[in-house]
Write a protein that holds these residues in place. Structure first.
Motif, PDB file in Angstrom:
ATOM      1  N   GLN A   1     -28.488-111.918  51.897  1.00 49.11           N
ATOM      2  CA  GLN A   1     -27.357-112.326  52.728  1.00 49.11           C
ATOM      3  C   GLN A   1     -27.751-113.549  53.551  1.00 49.11           C
ATOM      4  N   VAL A   2     -27.024-114.637  53.348  1.00 51.39           N
ATOM      5  CA  VAL A   2     -27.239-115.865  54.101  1.00 51.39           C
ATOM      6  C   VAL A   2     -25.884-116.352  54.593  1.00 51.39           C
ATOM      7  N   ASN A   3     -25.671-116.251  55.907  1.00 49.70           N
ATOM      8  CA  ASN A   3     -24.374-116.582  56.501  1.00 49.70           C
ATOM      9  C   ASN A   3     -23.284-115.754  55.811  1.00 49.70           C
ATOM     10  N   ASP A   4     -22.306-116.407  55.220  1.00 49.34           N
ATOM     11  CA  ASP A   4     -21.195-115.680  54.592  1.00 49.34           C
ATOM     12  C   ASP A   4     -21.374-115.549  53.081  1.00 49.34           C
ATOM     13  N   GLN A   5     -22.545-115.908  52.592  1.00 52.55           N
ATOM     14  CA  GLN A   5     -22.770-115.868  51.148  1.00 52.55           C
ATOM     15  C   GLN A   5     -23.863-114.866  50.784  1.00 52.55           C
ATOM     16  N   LEU A   6     -23.882-114.549  49.491  1.00 51.64           N
ATOM     17  CA  LEU A   6     -24.921-113.691  48.946  1.00 51.64           C
ATOM     18  C   LEU A   6     -25.668-114.513  47.893  1.00 51.64           C
ATOM     19  N   ARG A   7     -26.902-114.852  48.188  1.00 52.77           N
ATOM     20  CA  ARG A   7     -27.704-115.578  47.206  1.00 52.77           C
ATOM     21  C   ARG A   7     -28.302-114.583  46.217  1.00 52.77           C
ATOM     22  N   THR A   8     -28.176-114.897  44.957  1.00 54.45           N
ATOM     23  CA  THR A   8     -28.677-113.990  43.924  1.00 54.45           C
ATOM     24  C   THR A   8     -29.858-114.621  43.194  1.00 54.45           C
ATOM     25  N   THR A   9     -30.809-113.792  42.853  1.00 51.05           N
ATOM     26  CA  THR A   9     -31.949-114.231  42.046  1.00 51.05           C
ATOM     27  C   THR A   9     -32.149-113.235  40.914  1.00 51.05           C
ATOM     28  N   THR A  10     -32.120-113.721  39.693  1.00 49.52           N
ATOM     29  CA  THR A  10     -32.462-112.906  38.528  1.00 49.52           C
ATOM     30  C   THR A  10     -33.894-113.222  38.152  1.00 49.52           C
ATOM     31  N   MET A  11     -34.741-112.195  38.158  1.00 49.89           N
ATOM     32  CA  MET A  11     -36.153-112.366  37.827  1.00 49.89           C
ATOM     33  C   MET A  11     -36.458-111.557  36.574  1.00 49.89           C
ATOM     34  N   ASN A  12     -36.967-112.211  35.543  1.00 46.93           N
ATOM     35  CA  ASN A  12     -37.316-111.547  34.293  1.00 46.93           C
ATOM     36  C   ASN A  12     -38.822-111.580  34.097  1.00 46.93           C
ATOM     37  N   LEU A  13     -39.399-110.401  33.870  1.00 46.14           N
ATOM     38  CA  LEU A  13     -40.838-110.280  33.699  1.00 46.14           C
ATOM     39  C   LEU A  13     -41.276-110.898  32.374  1.00 46.14           C
ATOM     40  N   ARG A  14     -42.287-111.753  32.421  1.00 47.42           N
ATOM     41  CA  ARG A  14     -42.855-112.324  31.207  1.00 47.42           C
ATOM     42  C   ARG A  14     -44.085-111.554  30.745  1.00 47.42           C
ATOM     43  N   LEU A  15     -44.754-110.854  31.655  1.00 49.27           N
ATOM     44  CA  LEU A  15     -46.044-110.222  31.410  1.00 49.27           C
ATOM     45  C   LEU A  15     -47.072-111.248  30.940  1.00 49.27           C
ATOM     46  N   ASN A  16     -47.236-112.276  31.737  1.00 43.68           N
ATOM     47  CA  ASN A  16     -48.216-113.314  31.454  1.00 43.68           C
ATOM     48  C   ASN A  16     -48.853-113.744  32.771  1.00 43.68           C
ATOM     49  N   GLU A  17     -50.167-113.660  32.851  1.00 44.04           N
ATOM     50  CA  GLU A  17     -50.855-113.902  34.110  1.00 44.04           C
ATOM     51  C   GLU A  17     -50.651-115.315  34.638  1.00 44.04           C
ATOM     52  N   GLU A  18     -50.483-116.278  33.763  1.00 41.65           N
ATOM     53  CA  GLU A  18     -50.353-117.661  34.201  1.00 41.65           C
ATOM     54  C   GLU A  18     -48.937-118.014  34.624  1.00 41.65           C
ATOM     55  N   ASP A  19     -47.960-117.261  34.156  1.00 41.94           N
ATOM     56  CA  ASP A  19     -46.550-117.571  34.454  1.00 41.94           C
ATOM     57  C   ASP A  19     -45.772-116.273  34.239  1.00 41.94           C
ATOM     58  N   ASN A  20     -45.702-115.453  35.273  1.00 42.28           N
ATOM     59  CA  ASN A  20     -45.292-114.062  35.069  1.00 42.28           C
ATOM     60  C   ASN A  20     -43.796-113.811  35.211  1.00 42.28           C
ATOM     61  N   TRP A  21     -43.040-114.709  35.808  1.00 42.78           N
ATOM     62  CA  TRP A  21     -41.620-114.439  36.021  1.00 42.78           C
ATOM     63  C   TRP A  21     -40.768-115.664  35.678  1.00 42.78           C
ATOM     64  N   LEU A  22     -39.630-115.405  35.077  1.00 43.83           N
ATOM     65  CA  LEU A  22     -38.593-116.406  34.896  1.00 43.83           C
ATOM     66  C   LEU A  22     -37.567-116.203  36.008  1.00 43.83           C
ATOM     67  N   PHE A  23     -37.292-117.252  36.769  1.00 41.92           N
ATOM     68  CA  PHE A  23     -36.350-117.165  37.883  1.00 41.92           C
ATOM     69  C   PHE A  23     -35.061-117.902  37.539  1.00 41.92           C
ATOM     70  N   ARG A  24     -33.939-117.255  37.857  1.00 40.52           N
ATOM     71  CA  ARG A  24     -32.635-117.901  37.753  1.00 40.52           C
ATOM     72  C   ARG A  24     -31.842-117.572  39.015  1.00 40.52           C
ATOM     73  N   HIS A  25     -31.164-118.549  39.553  1.00 37.40           N
ATOM     74  CA  HIS A  25     -30.532-118.375  40.858  1.00 37.40           C
ATOM     75  C   HIS A  25     -29.018-118.527  40.762  1.00 37.40           C
ATOM     76  N   GLY A  26     -28.354-117.973  41.765  1.00 38.11           N
ATOM     77  CA  GLY A  26     -26.914-118.079  41.845  1.00 38.11           C
ATOM     78  C   GLY A  26     -26.441-117.831  43.269  1.00 38.11           C
ATOM     79  N   VAL A  27     -25.156-118.013  43.474  1.00 38.44           N
ATOM     80  CA  VAL A  27     -24.539-117.781  44.783  1.00 38.44           C
ATOM     81  C   VAL A  27     -23.247-117.007  44.559  1.00 38.44           C
ATOM     82  N   ALA A  28     -23.047-115.986  45.401  1.00 37.33           N
ATOM     83  CA  ALA A  28     -21.818-115.182  45.324  1.00 37.33           C
ATOM     84  C   ALA A  28     -21.164-115.141  46.692  1.00 37.33           C
ATOM     85  N   GLU A  29     -19.861-114.960  46.700  1.00 43.15           N
ATOM     86  CA  GLU A  29     -19.111-114.798  47.932  1.00 43.15           C
ATOM     87  C   GLU A  29     -18.336-113.496  47.898  1.00 43.15           C
TER      88      GLU A  29
END
Length: 502
Positions: A470-498
C-alpha cells in the motif's frame, strides 16, 4: 496398469537403516525433495513423497522429456519411419523453402543422430520464439556436426517435430500404444504441453515419479519389458554409452563424464541418467539392475550434484549383490520415517496489520501473473509459450478478502486460498496450463503495509510470490517467480493497482 512388485530394502541388498540415511542425505540445504523411488530387478524397495506431494501427482520433468522423445525416435526407427543418419534439412525442406530461409551449408549436414548426441555444431543455442523451428535453422554454426558437444534443447524439441512429420502423431499420441500402455504409464494423466504451433516437445512434459522410474527400468533392461522388446536393444546400448566427450561442458562433475542419446554418463562407471533441470533424475545402473527416480527442486548450479553424490555414497556404491537378512524392526522404523516426511512450512503471519487490504482492485499498470513460470537466469518466462491461449486471460481486476485463517485472492473467476499459519494445504485451481492445477498457498504480512502471498505450484518445484504494498491510494504489485539459481534466483515483474470504489 499392473502394479510393480514391492519388496523390502533388505531383499534388494541394502538395509532399511541405510535407506533412511539416504533419505536424510537427500534433504540437503540446496534442495527441497518432492518424490523418490528406487527399484531393483523391476521391484520397488523404497518410495516416498514429501507431503503435500503424493504418488499420483504429475511433476515437471524438464529435460527428462528428452529421454521420452529419444525413445520415440528409437521406436520410429525400428518401425522403419526414419533413420538416424537423415539430415534434418531434408526432413524440413518444404518448411525451409516456404519461410525463405537461408541455411548455413554446415547446418545442412546435421543429422538426427547429431541432435541425439548434442553435436549439432552450432555456435550458440538457438532462440526459442513462437517460430522456434525457423530459429533453429537460422542459427550460426561453429563446428562440423557430430564433432563437438554443446547442450541444445532446441534440437531436442526438433526431434518432437520430426516425430510428428514422420508418423503423423504428436509425441504423447505416438508413444501411448507403443510405450505408455506397454510399460504401465497412465497416458491420460501424463501431461505434454504444446508449443503455439501445436507440437509437443521437451521440456514441457509432466509425469509421476513412477512414470520416470518405469522408463528408467525399460532402459535398464535394454528395451525389454516383460519379455517384449519394446525398444531395439542396440539403440538402448548406444544410448547408454558415451557418444561424445563433455569434459569441457560448463557443468558440475557429472556433466563432464560424457553424453549418450539424450542422457548423461555419470561419474560412477556404468551408471547413466535421465537429467532434467533443478534435479529431475532417472538413474540407471544396468550392472546392478538398479534404477532410481527423483523429483526435486534443487538450487542450480550445485544442488543437483549434491543429490547425485548422496545417491552414489548411500546406495549405488554399497548395495550388495545378495539379499540381506530380514530386519523387521528397522524396516518398520523406515516405513514410519518416510511416511512422516513433508515439506517445511512457510513463514506464518505474525503481524497484525492495521491497514485493511480487503477490497476489489483494477490493474492500471504492469501485470499481475501468478501462474507457473520457468525463467532461466537473465531471461523471461519461457513457459509462456506453452500456455493455453483460450485460458491465458490477463488479470485486469482482482479482489483480496482477508479471513481469520486465510486470505483469498480472487481473479478471472478463480480463487487462491492462502493460509496464514504457513502450512501447505493441497488445493486445485483452473489455470493456463491444462491439468496442472495443484497448488498450496500461504500468506503473511511482511509489515503493516505489505501483504505477501506465496504459491507453491505442486506439479513442479516452482513458486510464485505475489506482493501487495500500500502506497498512498495505490497498491503496488510485485510478481516474483523462483528460478532456483544461485546467481539470479528471482524474476521480478511489477504493476500498479487501484481500489475500485463502490
Amino acid at each position: 496398469m499392473k502394479a510393480l512388485e514391492r519388496i523390502t530394502p533388505e531383499e534388494a541388498g541394502i538395509s532399511s537403516q541405510q535407506m533412511e540415511k539416504l533419505l536424510c542425505s537427500l534433504m540437503h540445504e540446496r534442495t527441497q525433495m518432492n518424490g523418490f523411488m528406487a527399484a531393483r530387478d523391476g521391484k520397488v524397495f523404497a518410495e516416498c513423497w514429501w507431503k503435500p506431494y503424493h504418488k499420483d501427482m504429475v511433476h515437471s520433468n524438464h529435460s527428462i522429456g528428452k529421454s521420452y522423445t529419444c525413445t520415440a525416435i528409437g521406436i520410429a526407427e525400428q518401425e522403419g519411419l526414419l533413420s538416424l543418419g537423415e539430415k534434418v534439412t531434408d526432413i524440413f525442406e518444404k518448411e525451409i523453402k516456404a519461410a525463405g530461409l537461408h541455411v548455413d551449408p554446415q547446418l545442412e549436414q546435421i543429422t538426427i543422430r547429431d541432435i541425439l548426441t548434442m553435436t549439432t555444431g552450432m555456435a550458440v543455442h538457438p532462440a526459442m520464439t513462437e517460430q522456434w523451428i525457423n530459429d533453429f535453422f537460422q542459427t550460426a554454426m561453429k563446428y562440423r556436426p557430430g564433432t563437438h558437444f554443446m547442450y541444445n534443447s532446441s534440437g531436442s524439441c526438433l526431434l518432437g517435430a520430426i516425430i510428428l512429420k514422420k508418423t503423423g502423431f504428436n509425441l504423447k499420441e505416438y508413444l501411448t500404444p507403443r510405450l505408455f500402455n506397454k510399460i504401465g504409464i497412465n497416458a491420460e494423466r501424463f501431461v505434454w504441453l504444446q508449443f503455439p504451433d501445436g507440437i509437443e516437445a521437451e521440456p514441457a512434459s509432466f509425469g509421476t515419479t513412477e512414470d520416470n522410474l518405469r522408463l528408467a527400468m525399460l532402459y535398464c533392461q535394454y528395451g525389454k519389458w516383460q519379455g517384449e522388446q519394446i525398444l531395439n536393444e542396440n539403440f538402448v546400448k548406444n544410448a547408454l554409452s558415451v557418444q561424445i566427450n563433455t569434459e569441457y561442458a560448463p557443468e558440475q562433475l557429472d556433466g563432464r563424464c560424457g553424453y549418450g542419446y539424450q542422457l548423461w554418463a555419470c561419474s560412477r562407471p556404468g551408471i547413466f541418467r535421465f537429467d532434467g533441470g533443478q534435479g529431475q533424475f532417472g538413474i540407471i545402473y544396468p550392472d546392478k539392475k538398479l534404477v532410481v527416480a527423483i523429483h526435486e527442486g534443487a538450487m542450480m548450479p550445485y544442488g543437483p550434484q549434491v543429490t547425485l553424490e548422496a545417491v552414489y555414497e548411500n546406495l549405488t556404491d554399497i548395495i550388495q549383490d545378495e539379499k540381506l537378512a530380514p530386519d523387521e524392526k528397522a524396516y518398520a522404523h523406515f516405513l514410519k520415517f518416510k511416511k512422516e516426511l513433508q515439506m517445511p512450512d512457510d513463514s506464518r503471519d505474525c503481524i497484525c496489520a492495521s491497514n485493511n487490504f480487503n477490497g476489489e482492485y483494477k490493474m492500471v499498470a504492469g501485470e499481475l501473473d501468478p501462474w507457473i513460470c520457468v525463467a532461466p537466469p537473465g531471461k523471461g518466462d519461457f513457459f509462456k509459450l506453452f500456455r493455453n491461449k483460450n485460458k491465458n486471460i490477463p488479470i485486469e481486476k482482482f479482489s483480496i478478502c482477508e479471513e481469520n485463517e486465510a486470505i483469498l485472492l480472487l481473479f478471472n473467476g478463480e480463487k487462491i486460498v492462502a493460509y496464514k499459519d504457513g502450512k501447505l494445504r493441497l488445493a486445485k485451481i483452473h489455470n493456463v496450463f491444462d491439468q496442472l492445477d495443484d497448488y498450496a498457498a500461504t500468506a503473511r504480512h511482511i509489515n503493516k503495509y505489505t501483504l505477501e502471498i506465496t504459491i507453491h505450484w505442486m506439479n513442479a518445484w516452482m513458486i510464485t510470490q505475489l506482493r501487495f504494498e500500500q502506497v498512498n491510494d495505490q497498491l503496488r504489485t510485485t510478481t516474483m517467480n523462483l528460478r532456483l539459481n544461485e546467481e539470479d534466483n528471482w524474476l521480478f515483474r511489477h504493476g500498479v493497482a487501484e481500489r475500485i470504489m463502490r
